[in-house]
Design an enzyme around this catalytic site. Structure first.
Site, PDB file in Angstrom:
ATOM      1  CG  ASP A 275      -2.456   0.561   0.457  1.00 36.30           C
ATOM      2  OD1 ASP A 275      -3.897   0.328   1.526  1.00 36.30           O
ATOM      3  OD2 ASP A 275      -1.952   1.870  -0.012  1.00 36.30           O
TER       4      ASP A 275
ATOM      5  CB  THR B 161      -5.546   4.992  12.846  1.00 35.60           C
ATOM      6  OG1 THR B 161      -5.165   5.162  14.125  1.00 35.60           O
ATOM      7  CG2 THR B 161      -4.382   4.023  11.746  1.00 35.60           C
TER       8      THR B 161
HETATM    9  C1  LIG Z   1      -8.606  -2.823  -2.597  1.00 40.16           C
HETATM   10  C2  LIG Z   1      -7.808  -3.079  -1.420  1.00 40.16           C
HETATM   11  C3  LIG Z   1      -7.492  -4.069  -0.644  1.00 40.16           C
HETATM   12  C4  LIG Z   1      -7.031  -4.326   0.638  1.00 40.16           C
HETATM   13  C5  LIG Z   1      -6.290  -5.412   1.754  1.00 40.16           C
HETATM   14  N1  LIG Z   1      -6.115  -6.440   0.774  1.00 40.16           N
HETATM   15  C6  LIG Z   1      -4.549  -6.795   0.697  1.00 40.16           C
HETATM   16  C7  LIG Z   1      -4.477  -8.135   0.093  1.00 40.16           C
HETATM   17  C8  LIG Z   1      -3.906  -9.429  -0.785  1.00 40.16           C
HETATM   18  C9  LIG Z   1      -2.720  -8.771  -1.226  1.00 40.16           C
HETATM   19 CL1  LIG Z   1      -2.837  -7.293  -2.052  1.00 40.16          CL
HETATM   20  C10 LIG Z   1      -1.903  -9.935  -1.580  1.00 40.16           C
HETATM   21  N2  LIG Z   1      -1.577 -10.612  -1.228  1.00 40.16           N
HETATM   22  C11 LIG Z   1      -2.718 -11.466  -0.906  1.00 40.16           C
HETATM   23  N3  LIG Z   1      -2.928 -12.858   0.291  1.00 40.16           N
HETATM   24  C12 LIG Z   1      -4.074 -12.131   0.901  1.00 40.16           C
HETATM   25  C13 LIG Z   1      -4.276 -13.469   1.824  1.00 40.16           C
HETATM   26  C14 LIG Z   1      -3.719 -14.619   1.878  1.00 40.16           C
HETATM   27  N4  LIG Z   1      -4.365 -15.487   2.438  1.00 40.16           N
HETATM   28  C15 LIG Z   1      -3.926 -16.810   2.949  1.00 40.16           C
HETATM   29  N5  LIG Z   1      -5.511 -14.539   3.087  1.00 40.16           N
HETATM   30  C16 LIG Z   1      -5.554 -13.893   2.372  1.00 40.16           C
HETATM   31  C17 LIG Z   1      -6.629 -12.707   3.179  1.00 40.16           C
HETATM   32  N6  LIG Z   1      -4.026 -11.407   1.162  1.00 40.16           N
HETATM   33  C18 LIG Z   1      -3.399 -10.149  -0.163  1.00 40.16           C
HETATM   34  C19 LIG Z   1      -6.158  -8.889   0.313  1.00 40.16           C
HETATM   35  N7  LIG Z   1      -6.430  -7.547   1.220  1.00 40.16           N
HETATM   36  N8  LIG Z   1      -5.430  -2.944   0.136  1.00 40.16           N
HETATM   37  O1  LIG Z   1      -6.711  -2.997  -1.128  1.00 40.16           O
END
Ligand SMILES: Cc1cc(Cn2cc(-c3c(Cl)cnc4nc(-c5cn(C)nc5C)[nH]c34)cn2)no1
Length: 284
Positions: free
Chosen positions: A156, A174
């Site tokens: 981010d 925050t």
């Molecule tokens: C729009 C928006 C949502 C988000 C927050 N966010 C980041 C992720 C995310 C990213 Cl960018 C990359 N890899 C990820 N892996 C996961 C993940 C893996 N597991 C086992 N569980 C999760 C959840 N999330 C990832 C998802 N949301 N920022 O901008």
């Protein structure tokens, strides 16, 4: 996706879309697989109309510009981006173990060895960024993901800029991690990330941020440096926190000294190879 010399236009059809991984203010992130290569990634889908009303296009452009040029094991890769009439798509490295803040909330707080490993990895990522005169400006657990080997991935870069600078966009979210100079709207440099690293380390060890309060009270406590480190935190850890949480940015411990701090060395000395053990035993 490997970036080739003659990059073909990227489009949504290139990807098989999997489950939703998470959602943010302006869109969602999905698990995705590039059909041709089977490459697994995360696809962040942002809606143009929401970006316009949120007046965050500049930040998005900066996030793409800065993050696509970064290569570090503790910084989440941005491989590319494309858009259609309604949406912008960011092709991002998939972090196999998900969001650090969910782990922190579930665990309550982290052990000192685990926190030290994370602080050391953050110091390495920030040192890489600062050498490129990039300041992140939004270090907090919500912006840290965890890779499949447990390594952390700073993500981010919507608030990142080239130093020095002062803020042009209204703060939102925050205030817990903001250094006094950003609260005052003063011009600021890389050392804002040192303050936030101190707040992050405190939250890892205590489960809450050091100046956590109502928004008004939090601001008052930050500018007065009004925080207390609980007695269960070791003296070495407390020493590092207090060397980072300094009102004067120039008095904050530089990153190379963070990496060499006794608390980090105590928990992060890399395991000796058999050869090193053998050599050390002979030297005794
Ligand atoms: C729009 C928006 C949502 C988000 C927050 N966010 C980041 C992720 C995310 C990213 Cl960018 C990359 N890899 C990820 N892996 C996961 C993940 C893996 N597991 C086992 N569980 C999760 C959840 N999330 C990832 C998802 N949301 N920022 O901008």
């Amino acid at each position: 996706p490997q970036v080739t010399s003659n990059p073909k236009p990227m489009h949504l059809g290139m990807f098989e879309i999997g489950r939703a991984l998470g959602k943010g203010k302006f869109g969602r992130v999905y698990l995705a697989k590039e059909r041709k290569t089977g490459f697994v990634c995360a696809l962040k889908v942002l809606h143009k109309n929401e970006l316009q009303t949120g007046r965050v296009e500049t930040q998005l452009r900066r996030e793409v510009e800065i993050q696509s040029n970064l290569r570090h094991p503790n910084i989440l890769r941005l491989f590319g981006h494309f858009h259609d009439s309604k949406r912008v798509f960011l092709i991002i490295e998939f972090a196999g173990r998900g969001e650090l803040y969910k782990m922190l909330r579930k665990a309550g707080s982290f052990s000192e060895p685990r926190a030290a490993s994370y602080v050391a990895q953050m110091a390495s990522a920030l040192s890489y960024l600062h050498k490129k005169h990039v300041i992140h400006r939004d270090i907090k657990p919500e912006n840290i993901l965890v890779g499949s080997h447990g390594e952390i991935k700073l993500s981010d870069f919507g608030w990142s800029v080239h130093a020095p600078t002062n803020r042009r966009t209204t703060l939102c979210g925050t205030l817990d991690y903001l250094p006094p100079e950003m609260l005052r709207g003063d011009s600021h440099g890389e050392k804002v990330d040192l303050w936030s690293l101190g707040v992050l380390m405190y939250e890892f060890l205590c489960g809450n941020a050091p100046f956590e309060d109502t928004p008004i009270e939090t601001q008052k406590r930050i500018v007065k440096l009004n925080f207390k480190v609980p007695d269960f935190v070791s003296p070495e850890a407390k020493d590092l926190i207090t060397r980072l949480l300094r009102l004067d940015p120039d008095k904050r411990l530089p990153l190379d000294q963070v990496a060499q701090h006794p608390w980090i060395l105590k928990h992060c000395s890399k395991p000796q190879t058999a050869r090193e053990k053998q050599r050390n035993n002979h030297q005794r």
